[in-house]
Design an enzyme around this catalytic site. Structure first.
Site, short mmCIF file in Angstrom:
data_model
loop_
_atom_site.label_atom_id
_atom_site.label_comp_id
_atom_site.label_asym_id
_atom_site.label_seq_id
_atom_site.Cartn_x
_atom_site.Cartn_y
_atom_site.Cartn_z
N VAL A 43 0.84 -1.20 0.00
CA VAL A 43 0.00 0.00 0.00
C VAL A 43 0.88 1.25 0.00
O VAL A 43 0.60 2.22 -0.73
CB VAL A 43 -0.99 0.00 1.19
CG1 VAL A 43 -1.81 1.29 1.21
CG2 VAL A 43 -1.91 -1.21 1.12
N CYS A 44 1.94 1.26 0.79
CA CYS A 44 2.84 2.41 0.83
C CYS A 44 3.50 2.64 -0.53
O CYS A 44 3.62 3.78 -0.98
CB CYS A 44 3.90 2.23 1.91
SG CYS A 44 3.22 2.14 3.58
N SER A 45 3.90 1.56 -1.17
CA SER A 45 4.51 1.68 -2.49
C SER A 45 3.53 2.31 -3.48
O SER A 45 3.89 3.21 -4.25
CB SER A 45 4.96 0.31 -3.00
OG SER A 45 6.00 -0.20 -2.19
N MET A 48 3.00 6.15 -2.54
CA MET A 48 4.11 7.01 -2.93
C MET A 48 4.21 7.13 -4.45
O MET A 48 4.52 8.20 -4.99
CB MET A 48 5.43 6.51 -2.32
CG MET A 48 5.47 6.57 -0.79
SD MET A 48 5.17 8.23 -0.10
CE MET A 48 3.63 7.97 0.77
#
Length: 153
Positions: A43-45, A48
């Site tokens: 999810v963070c990838s 960003m």
């Protein structure tokens, strides 16, 4: 978490292994802080990568974007290079989560930042904040709406 009309706490964090960023140096510009749990997570990838694609829109509002997590400056460097990110990732590494704690978005149980967004105006005042569930990419709509409202003021 800190809310609208709160003065944004100042901080200095590593943006690269040998360069630091201080929030107060950006007074006179809008600032977006994107706290996220960890580099390399799915999810963070995605989050960003989305913000990387949105940079040209953020720049139209004279807004500077910073990603912040408790990962180290070296981890951020590798993650940023692998994803070809064009904005700084700030290492809230030592003391671990010190800045996230100032913004009241540190998850003590997990030892990482919550997924949270802040839009700070040119005077250093928080104009919008949002905490997203960890497994949900919050997108950019709230950021863009707030930046548009600041432009109208």
């Amino acid at each position: 978490m800190l809310e609208k009309n709160t003065v944004a706490p100042d901080f200095t964090l590593f943006a690269t292994p040998d360069q630091k960023v201080t929030l107060s140096e950006f007074k006179g510009r809008n600032v977006i802080l994107a706290f996220y749990p960890a580099d390399w997570s799915p999810v963070c990838s995605d989050q960003m990568a989305l913000y990387n694609e949105m940079l040209k829109y953020f720049k139209k509002y004279d807004a500077e974007l910073f990603g912040i997590s408790v990962d180290s400056k070296w981890c951020h460097l590798a993650f940023s290079q692998s994803r070809n990110l064009h904005f700084p990732l700030l290492a809230d590494f030592e003391p671990k989560g010190g800045v996230a704690k100032k913004y009241d978005v540190y998850n003590e149980n997990e030892g990482q930042c919550n997924r949270a967004l802040f839009v700070i105006d040119k005077e250093g005042i928080i104009q919008w904040s949002y905490k997203s569930p960890t497994a949900v990419n919050p997108g950019a709509d709230g950021i863009l709406d707030t930046l548009e409202n600041l432009k109208i003021k």
